[in-house]
Scaffold this active site. Structure first.
Site, PDB file in Angstrom:
ATOM      1  N   ASP A   9      42.165  36.399  31.605  1.00  0.00           N
ATOM      2  CA  ASP A   9      41.111  36.986  32.414  1.00  0.00           C
ATOM      3  C   ASP A   9      40.293  35.831  33.015  1.00  0.00           C
ATOM      4  OD1 ASP A   9      39.067  38.891  33.265  1.00  0.00           O
ATOM      5  OD2 ASP A   9      37.889  38.205  31.543  1.00  0.00           O
ATOM      6  N   ASP A  11      36.482  36.158  34.774  1.00  0.00           N
ATOM      7  CA  ASP A  11      35.033  36.226  34.568  1.00  0.00           C
ATOM      8  C   ASP A  11      34.675  36.383  33.088  1.00  0.00           C
ATOM      9  OD1 ASP A  11      34.924  36.071  37.273  1.00  0.00           O
ATOM     10  OD2 ASP A  11      34.233  38.119  37.607  1.00  0.00           O
ATOM     11  N   ASP A 215      37.603  38.793  27.498  1.00  0.00           N
ATOM     12  CA  ASP A 215      36.291  38.985  26.862  1.00  0.00           C
ATOM     13  C   ASP A 215      35.768  40.412  26.972  1.00  0.00           C
ATOM     14  OD1 ASP A 215      35.804  38.777  29.695  1.00  0.00           O
ATOM     15  OD2 ASP A 215      33.671  38.645  29.200  1.00  0.00           O
TER      16      ASP A 215
HETATM   17 MG   LIG Z   1      35.952  39.282  31.838  1.00  0.00          MG
END
Ligand SMILES: [Mg+2]
Length: 273
Positions: A9, A11, A215
């Site tokens: 991922d 961001d 995250d």
């Molecule tokens: Mg993310």
């Protein structure tokens, strides 16, 4: 050919949640390149949003856009793929759902029944007002290919009714923070990851180990289907729970620093460094 394949991922994972910096991950990224371990970006961002970022990252590997809607494979990799892909200049494109135009067409007549505003109903100035994006980024965010975000101003019940209606066209609605997203039913980060894993297994004729790093809630599917799931600690929310994966790693450090730690850890675990 390598037997490790990394999916990441962006961001809050490879990019710092607040500053979007990837500086702490720079040398770990270089290690992956040194040992020819592909690092596949798997993000909600669009192709257009990734162009300058991939240059900054010196990223040469395949990438997955718009939450698993499509995989772009750079032609220079010369991967052998047993299906016909769309020719997109320097890339081969594998899409998992309909193009944005179709999502718009199929919801045009629904404006009589429900109240919502799609990106296609807005100017970039409207989008700037709604999101606080600057002009450049608002324009970039509007250049989408496989998903259509909409501001839903009707009831939840109405949203379920529209969901039900669109199901016959294999279209789903994913609720995000600010927008609800129209997209193909089979578009998700995990599907796209598994498709690309099979492509790499096809080249190597050996088993590939996947490591996925994320995250957020929208990474859970990808993490739960990876051989090595890595939850990157976030400075703004609790780590997402990966169901039935007590073996998932959880980084000590936040964002790109945690990212770098887990890459270093897998490289030494595999005896690579
Ligand atoms: Mg993310």
């Amino acid at each position: 050919m390598t037997s490790l394949l990394v999916f990441s991922d962006l961001d809050g994972t490879l990019l710092d949640h607040h500053t979007y910096s990837f500086e702490p991950a720079r040398s770990a990224l270089q290690s992956l390149r040194t040992f020819s371990i592909p690092c596949v970006i798997n993000t909600s961002k669009t192709f257009q949003e990734l162009i300058s970022l991939r240059t900054a990252l010196n990223h040469q590997d395949p990438f997955i856009v718009e939450n698993g809607s499509a995989v772009y494979i750079p032609k220079h990799l010369s991967l052998r793929i047993d299906e016909t892909l769309e020719d997109c200049g320097d890339y081969w494109l594998k899409a998992f759902g309909p193009k944005r135009e179709q999502l718009i067409d199929l919801t045009n007549d629904q404006t009589n029944h429900y109240t919502f505003t799609r990106f296609s109903d807005m100017t970039y100035q409207d989008l700037m007002a709604v999101t606080g994006l600057d002009e450049e980024n608002a324009k970039l965010a509007m250049q989408r290919e496989f998903t259509e975000p909409m501001l839903w101003t009707d009831s939840n019940q109405a949203l379920d009714q529209l969901r039900h209606h669109l199901d016959q066209f294999d279209i789903q609605i994913q609720k995000g923070g600010r927008f609800s997203h129209l997209m193909g039913k089979h578009c998700d980060k995990a599907n796209a990851m598994l498709w690309l894993k099979a492509v790499y297994e096809n080249q190597a004729e050996e088993q590939i180990t996947t490591m996925a790093l994320g995250d957020g809630e929208n990474d859970i599917g990808m993490l739960s289907k990876a051989d090595i799931p890595v939850v990157i600690r976030s400075p703004v929310h609790a780590p997402p729970e990966v169901p039935n994966r007590s073996d998932a790693w959880l980084t000590d450090a936040y964002g790109p620093e945690g990212w770098a730690q887990s890459i270093d850890k897998i490289l030494s675990k595999q005896g690579i460094v």
